[in-house]
Every structure is written in C-alpha cells, then in structure tokens.
Design a protein around this motif. Structure first.
Motif, short mmCIF file in Angstrom:
data_model
loop_
_atom_site.label_atom_id
_atom_site.label_comp_id
_atom_site.label_asym_id
_atom_site.label_seq_id
_atom_site.Cartn_x
_atom_site.Cartn_y
_atom_site.Cartn_z
N ALA A 69 0.85 -1.20 0.00
CA ALA A 69 0.00 0.00 0.00
C ALA A 69 0.88 1.25 0.00
O ALA A 69 0.60 2.23 -0.70
CB ALA A 69 -0.94 -0.01 1.21
N ALA A 70 1.99 1.21 0.74
CA ALA A 70 2.92 2.34 0.78
C ALA A 70 3.63 2.52 -0.56
O ALA A 70 3.78 3.65 -1.05
CB ALA A 70 3.93 2.16 1.91
N HIS A 71 4.08 1.42 -1.17
CA HIS A 71 4.73 1.52 -2.49
C HIS A 71 3.77 2.15 -3.50
O HIS A 71 4.17 3.01 -4.31
CB HIS A 71 5.16 0.14 -3.00
CG HIS A 71 6.37 -0.41 -2.34
ND1 HIS A 71 7.60 0.21 -2.36
CD2 HIS A 71 6.55 -1.55 -1.63
CE1 HIS A 71 8.48 -0.52 -1.70
NE2 HIS A 71 7.87 -1.59 -1.25
N ILE A 72 2.52 1.74 -3.46
CA ILE A 72 1.52 2.29 -4.39
C ILE A 72 1.23 3.74 -4.06
O ILE A 72 1.05 4.55 -4.97
CB ILE A 72 0.26 1.40 -4.38
CG1 ILE A 72 0.60 0.04 -5.00
CG2 ILE A 72 -0.90 2.09 -5.10
CD1 ILE A 72 -0.38 -1.06 -4.69
N ALA A 118 0.81 7.51 5.73
CA ALA A 118 -0.43 7.96 5.08
C ALA A 118 -1.43 6.83 4.90
O ALA A 118 -2.64 7.05 5.04
CB ALA A 118 -0.12 8.61 3.73
N VAL A 119 -0.95 5.65 4.58
CA VAL A 119 -1.87 4.54 4.31
C VAL A 119 -2.12 3.65 5.53
O VAL A 119 -3.03 2.84 5.53
CB VAL A 119 -1.41 3.66 3.13
CG1 VAL A 119 -1.40 4.48 1.85
CG2 VAL A 119 -0.06 3.02 3.38
N ASN A 120 -1.32 3.83 6.56
CA ASN A 120 -1.45 2.98 7.75
C ASN A 120 -1.68 3.77 9.03
O ASN A 120 -1.65 3.22 10.11
CB ASN A 120 -0.20 2.11 7.91
CG ASN A 120 -0.01 1.18 6.75
OD1 ASN A 120 -0.86 0.36 6.48
ND2 ASN A 120 1.07 1.36 6.01
N GLY A 121 -1.86 5.07 8.87
CA GLY A 121 -2.00 5.93 10.04
C GLY A 121 -3.36 5.99 10.53
O GLY A 121 -3.99 5.69 11.39
#
Length: 121
Positions: A69-72, A118-121
């Motif tokens: 998810a972070a790479h994307i 951003a995606v896991n916060g």
C-alpha cells in the motif's frame, strides 16, 4: 475514436484513487501505476503466505499489504514517484563514501515512511 491520455495532470495530483488494502485492489492499482513491479509483488505475496503458514500468524500478510500500500502510495503521485526514482538511482550509482549517497538513502526512507504513515495511520 480512441481516448487520448490526459497530459494535464498536475505533478501533485493523484494518478489513481488510493486503493483498499486487499491483495486484488493493490494488484489492480499497481498494474495502473507501476506494472513492471507486478512480478515483485507476486513473489513477495507468495513469501508472505508461506511465512504466515509456517508461523501460524497473519502478521506477514499484514506487513505485505501495508508495505505494498505504501509503495503504491508513492507511485500514485507523479512528483513523489519522480523524487523516489531519482533517489533510488543515486543509491544505486553513487559510491557509499559519497555524501550524496547518504542523502539519497535519507530521501528514500523519508518518502517511503511518509507514504507508509499515510496509508497505515
């Protein structure tokens, strides 16, 4: 008549909406923003499943989903993706004794850590 690509995208704009954190949604998003990385994602997904089975834990699957998810997230933003590519290139081509190498590592980590938050916060 075929649709023409939209070259009016502002560098800070998102190329695609942020996908859900499911294997299918992340794979589809990656296919849209960085299709050359699909084999890498598939390999890491296989490794995550094998570790999950071996350890009897879903933690490797969570790590896999959160990492991709972070790479994307990085690849969804033209400006951020360009900064990451430049920093990765510097890491791969500069000598480790060169101070620019350390700076490139710092930039890579900063970009990835922000995307991860951003995606896991």
């Amino acid at each position: 008549m075929t649709a023409q690509p939209d070259h009016s995208v502002h560098p800070d704009d998102e190329l695609i909406p942020r996908p859900q954190k499911t294997p299918d949604a992340l794979r589809a998003a990656l296919a849209a923003v960085a299709p050359h990385r699909l084999p890498e994602m598939a390999e890491q997904q296989d490794e995550a499943f094998a570790l999950a089975v071996r350890d009897g834990s879903i933690d490797p699957l969570r790590v896999f989903l959160n990492t991709w998810a972070a790479h994307i997230e990085v690849a969804r933003h033209l400006d951020t993706a360009a900064r990451m590519r430049a920093a990765e290139h510097a890491v791969q081509t500069l000598d480790r004794d060169d101070p620019r190498w350390s700076e490139a590592i710092r930039v890579c980590l900063e970009i990835f850590n922000r995307a991860h938050a951003a995606v896991n916060g």
